[in-house]
Design a protein around this motif. Structure first.
Motif, PDB file in Angstrom:
ATOM      1  N   MET A 198     -12.491   4.808 -11.158  1.00 60.06           N
ATOM      2  CA  MET A 198     -11.649   4.568 -10.490  1.00 60.06           C
ATOM      3  C   MET A 198     -11.039   5.686 -10.103  1.00 60.06           C
ATOM      4  N   LEU A 199     -10.444   5.649  -8.609  1.00 61.21           N
ATOM      5  CA  LEU A 199      -9.852   7.124  -8.342  1.00 61.21           C
ATOM      6  C   LEU A 199      -8.478   7.596  -9.035  1.00 61.21           C
ATOM      7  N   LYS A 200      -8.644   9.341  -9.475  1.00 62.08           N
ATOM      8  CA  LYS A 200      -7.340   9.287  -9.757  1.00 62.08           C
ATOM      9  C   LYS A 200      -6.657  10.559  -9.651  1.00 62.08           C
ATOM     10  N   LEU A 201      -5.173  10.177  -8.875  1.00 56.21           N
ATOM     11  CA  LEU A 201      -4.154  10.955  -8.483  1.00 56.21           C
ATOM     12  C   LEU A 201      -3.149  11.461  -9.577  1.00 56.21           C
ATOM     13  N   PHE A 202      -3.380  13.022  -9.641  1.00 54.81           N
ATOM     14  CA  PHE A 202      -2.143  13.572 -10.152  1.00 54.81           C
ATOM     15  C   PHE A 202      -1.389  14.105  -9.235  1.00 54.81           C
ATOM     16  N   GLY A 203      -0.221  13.864  -9.847  1.00 54.16           N
ATOM     17  CA  GLY A 203       1.742  14.586  -9.243  1.00 54.16           C
ATOM     18  C   GLY A 203       2.078  15.163  -9.590  1.00 54.16           C
ATOM     19  N   GLY A 204       3.297  16.189  -9.864  1.00 54.99           N
ATOM     20  CA  GLY A 204       4.983  15.953 -10.101  1.00 54.99           C
ATOM     21  C   GLY A 204       5.112  14.533  -9.678  1.00 54.99           C
ATOM     22  N   ALA A 205       6.485  15.122 -10.198  1.00 55.62           N
ATOM     23  CA  ALA A 205       7.804  14.593  -9.907  1.00 55.62           C
ATOM     24  C   ALA A 205       8.396  15.051  -8.094  1.00 55.62           C
ATOM     25  N   ARG A 206       8.551  15.343  -7.445  1.00 54.41           N
ATOM     26  CA  ARG A 206       8.998  15.914  -5.850  1.00 54.41           C
ATOM     27  C   ARG A 206       7.993  16.206  -5.918  1.00 54.41           C
ATOM     28  N   SER A 207       6.739  15.751  -5.420  1.00 55.23           N
ATOM     29  CA  SER A 207       5.911  17.230  -5.045  1.00 55.23           C
ATOM     30  C   SER A 207       4.788  16.091  -4.005  1.00 55.23           C
ATOM     31  N   ARG A 208       4.173  16.829  -3.218  1.00 58.38           N
ATOM     32  CA  ARG A 208       3.021  16.311  -2.486  1.00 58.38           C
ATOM     33  C   ARG A 208       2.970  14.972  -2.751  1.00 58.38           C
ATOM     34  N   ALA A 209       2.432  15.191  -3.602  1.00 59.63           N
ATOM     35  CA  ALA A 209       0.649  14.073  -4.504  1.00 59.63           C
ATOM     36  C   ALA A 209       1.952  12.752  -3.672  1.00 59.63           C
ATOM     37  N   SER A 210       3.164  12.758  -2.979  1.00 60.42           N
ATOM     38  CA  SER A 210       3.420  11.906  -2.382  1.00 60.42           C
ATOM     39  C   SER A 210       2.641  11.067  -1.115  1.00 60.42           C
ATOM     40  N   ILE A 211       2.436  12.652  -0.520  1.00 65.94           N
ATOM     41  CA  ILE A 211       1.657  12.192   0.901  1.00 65.94           C
ATOM     42  C   ILE A 211       0.400  11.363   0.870  1.00 65.94           C
ATOM     43  N   VAL A 212      -0.790  11.967  -0.784  1.00 65.74           N
ATOM     44  CA  VAL A 212      -1.760  11.354  -0.538  1.00 65.74           C
ATOM     45  C   VAL A 212      -1.478   9.920  -0.645  1.00 65.74           C
ATOM     46  N   GLN A 213      -0.547   9.658  -1.843  1.00 60.84           N
ATOM     47  CA  GLN A 213      -0.669   8.516  -2.130  1.00 60.84           C
ATOM     48  C   GLN A 213      -0.436   7.617  -1.107  1.00 60.84           C
ATOM     49  N   TRP A 214       0.688   8.338  -0.230  1.00 58.39           N
ATOM     50  CA  TRP A 214       1.357   7.480   1.266  1.00 58.39           C
ATOM     51  C   TRP A 214       0.046   6.503   1.378  1.00 58.39           C
ATOM     52  N   TYR A 215      -1.177   7.624   1.664  1.00 57.33           N
ATOM     53  CA  TYR A 215      -2.348   7.354   2.875  1.00 57.33           C
ATOM     54  C   TYR A 215      -3.701   6.978   1.665  1.00 57.33           C
ATOM     55  N   LEU A 216      -2.941   6.818   0.832  1.00 57.03           N
ATOM     56  CA  LEU A 216      -4.056   5.283  -0.492  1.00 57.03           C
ATOM     57  C   LEU A 216      -3.533   4.537  -0.307  1.00 57.03           C
ATOM     58  N   GLU A 217      -2.197   3.863  -0.405  1.00 54.78           N
ATOM     59  CA  GLU A 217      -1.538   2.854  -0.309  1.00 54.78           C
ATOM     60  C   GLU A 217      -1.820   2.176   1.308  1.00 54.78           C
ATOM     61  N   GLU A 218      -1.660   2.883   2.576  1.00 52.51           N
ATOM     62  CA  GLU A 218      -1.989   2.501   3.820  1.00 52.51           C
ATOM     63  C   GLU A 218      -3.849   2.241   3.443  1.00 52.51           C
ATOM     64  N   LEU A 219      -4.452   3.136   2.818  1.00 55.53           N
ATOM     65  CA  LEU A 219      -6.166   2.496   2.593  1.00 55.53           C
ATOM     66  C   LEU A 219      -5.980   1.620   1.898  1.00 55.53           C
ATOM     67  N   GLU A 220      -5.719   0.812   1.272  1.00 55.84           N
ATOM     68  CA  GLU A 220      -5.418  -0.359  -0.212  1.00 55.84           C
ATOM     69  C   GLU A 220      -6.669   0.299  -1.221  1.00 55.84           C
ATOM     70  N   ILE A 221      -6.234   1.656  -1.384  1.00 52.49           N
ATOM     71  CA  ILE A 221      -7.661   1.546  -2.063  1.00 52.49           C
ATOM     72  C   ILE A 221      -7.010   2.181  -3.860  1.00 52.49           C
ATOM     73  N   PRO A 222      -7.827   1.042  -4.230  1.00 50.07           N
ATOM     74  CA  PRO A 222      -7.196   0.866  -6.069  1.00 50.07           C
ATOM     75  C   PRO A 222      -7.186   2.832  -6.385  1.00 50.07           C
ATOM     76  N   TYR A 223      -6.064   3.486  -7.282  1.00 52.00           N
ATOM     77  CA  TYR A 223      -5.910   4.359  -7.507  1.00 52.00           C
ATOM     78  C   TYR A 223      -4.899   4.348  -8.667  1.00 52.00           C
ATOM     79  N   GLU A 224      -4.993   5.454  -9.828  1.00 58.97           N
ATOM     80  CA  GLU A 224      -4.289   5.517 -11.143  1.00 58.97           C
ATOM     81  C   GLU A 224      -3.959   6.529 -10.525  1.00 58.97           C
ATOM     82  N   PHE A 225      -2.474   6.702 -10.385  1.00 59.81           N
ATOM     83  CA  PHE A 225      -1.891   7.894 -10.852  1.00 59.81           C
ATOM     84  C   PHE A 225      -0.860   8.971 -11.599  1.00 59.81           C
TER      85      PHE A 225
END
Length: 183
Positions: free
Chosen positions: A1-28
């Motif tokens: 499973m794809l794993k996304l690394f981020g921090g609170a209030r980081s640009r990781a939320s941009i990537v998370q948004w696209y993953l959610e749009e694509l409906e790709i399972p991922y671990e944050f």
């Protein structure tokens, strides 16, 4: 499973948004930036600069939000070469031109009208940045536009089509689940 690394209030939320749009399972994996978790050797094997966002997808380790967005487009969104070129144009514009033009205070007064007026004209002609369909380009550009009221509280009433666009994209469920949850 794809794993996304981020921090609170980081640009990781941009990537998370696209993953959610694509409906790709991922671990944050939310790294504690305050304690320096992003500077630990284990994470620096993924990104030697100790910055987020970063992803691990199988054997691939990738960092930089724009590079990750383009990878996700290629891997999971089946873009053709023309769609990818347009996406690269807008992702690079967002990261290299729009972001510094709006969020670097010394640039803002000069650059805001140069950036917002053409964007306002674009959104007057079409629903999304690259046409009538929501794409990764909207994630890249739209996320930065959506950060304006969250971070800068600038008056954008002079750009009604930009404001209308921002309302459309921020109402999307995937946006609400990622960036919208940061308010």
């Amino acid at each position: 499973m794809l794993k996304l690394f981020g921090g609170a209030r980081s640009r990781a939320s941009i990537v998370q948004w696209y993953l959610e749009e694509l409906e790709i399972p991922y671990e944050f994996d939310l790294l504690d930036m305050q304690t320096g978790e992003h500077r630990q050797p284990e994470f620096c094997e993924i990104n030697p600069f100790g910055k987020v966002p970063a992803i691990v997808d199988g054997d691939l380790k990738l960092w930089e939000s724009g590079a990750i967005l383009l990878y996700l487009l290629d891997r999971y969104d089946n873009a053709d070469v023309n769609q990818r070129a347009i996406a690269a144009q807008w992702v690079l514009f967002a990261n290299a031109t729009l972001g510094p033009g709006v969020f670097v205070e010394t640039n803002r007064e000069r650059e805001m009208p140069r950036l917002m007026q053409p964007l306002d004209e674009i959104f007057g002609k079409r629903k999304f940045i690259a046409g009538d369909q929501f794409t990764v380009s909207d994630v890249a550009v739209g996320s930065l536009l959506a950060y304006i009221p969250l971070m800068l509280k600038l008056d954008l009433s002079e750009y009604p089509n930009v404001v209308s666009y921002m309302q459309r994209i921020t109402a999307r469920p995937a946006f609400q689940k990622s960036i919208g949850g940061r308010k």
